[in-house]
Enzyme design. Structure first.
Site, PDB file in Angstrom:
ATOM      1  CB  SER A 225      46.898  42.491  37.407  1.00  0.00           C
ATOM      2  OG  SER A 225      45.667  41.799  37.477  1.00  0.00           O
ATOM      3  CB  CYS A 226      49.495  40.087  32.362  1.00  0.00           C
ATOM      4  SG  CYS A 226      50.455  41.534  31.954  1.00  0.00           S
ATOM      5  CG  HIS A 227      51.901  42.252  37.657  1.00  0.00           C
ATOM      6  ND1 HIS A 227      50.965  43.124  37.115  1.00  0.00           N
ATOM      7  CD2 HIS A 227      51.782  42.359  38.998  1.00  0.00           C
ATOM      8  CE1 HIS A 227      50.332  43.742  38.100  1.00  0.00           C
ATOM      9  NE2 HIS A 227      50.803  43.289  39.257  1.00  0.00           N
TER      10      HIS A 227
END
Length: 162
Positions: free
Chosen positions: A130-132
């Site tokens: 989950s880099c967002h």
């Protein structure tokens, strides 16, 4: 001569456009946004793709799903692997900053928020890793490999409000 690893691919139609899943045959190794993959490929059905598609369908329907439940094998440096492991710990609907991750994973080694940003930006399995959920220290929504509009969509889907 090094043995070339075989890759398998499967398209997945999502609310943010076509995604292409990539696997080594057993694990998910990459998730590409539409237009990122520049080579032709034959789609393959694999158990890892079925599991990933189920995960993505749950995620896009608003369910809190955990990326750690999927067989993931992203390729990257030891430092990038630490950063990506930390990204998997960020809970659905929550965010953290590049600086906070730098403090948590490598305070004694002196890796900067900028180094963390490079590792986050090179994440080969966005959405699932989950880099967002990583934002700038002032709360700004910084870049995203699929485009800032996709980051906004994903955070909104998760109920994050700035």
């Amino acid at each position: 001569m090094a043995k070339e690893e075989k890759s398998y691919f499967k398209k997945f139609n999502s609310p943010i456009g076509m995604l292409v899943l990539e696997s080594d045959g057993k694990n998910l190794t990459a998730l590409h946004f539409e237009g990122e993959l520049e080579k032709d490929f034959v789609q393959t059905s694999l158990p890892v793709f079925a599991k990933t598609e189920k995960w993505l369908n749950s995620y896009f329907s608003g369910k809190k799903v955990d990326g750690k439940t999927l067989p993931l094998s992203p390729k990257g440096s030891a430092f990038a692997q630490k950063v990506w492991a930390r990204l998997l710990d960020i809970q659905y609907g929550q965010v953290t900053t590049y600086g906070q991750i730098a403090k948590e994973i490598n305070a004694q080694s002196g890796f900067s928020a900028r180094a963390v940003g490079r590792a986050v930006g090179s994440n080969p399995i966005p959405i699932i890793i989950s880099c967002h959920r990583v934002i700038g220290k002032n709360g700004s929504l910084t870049g995203y490999s699929g485009g800032l509009d996709k980051k906004v969509f994903l955070l909104s889907l998760e109920g994050y409000k700035k």
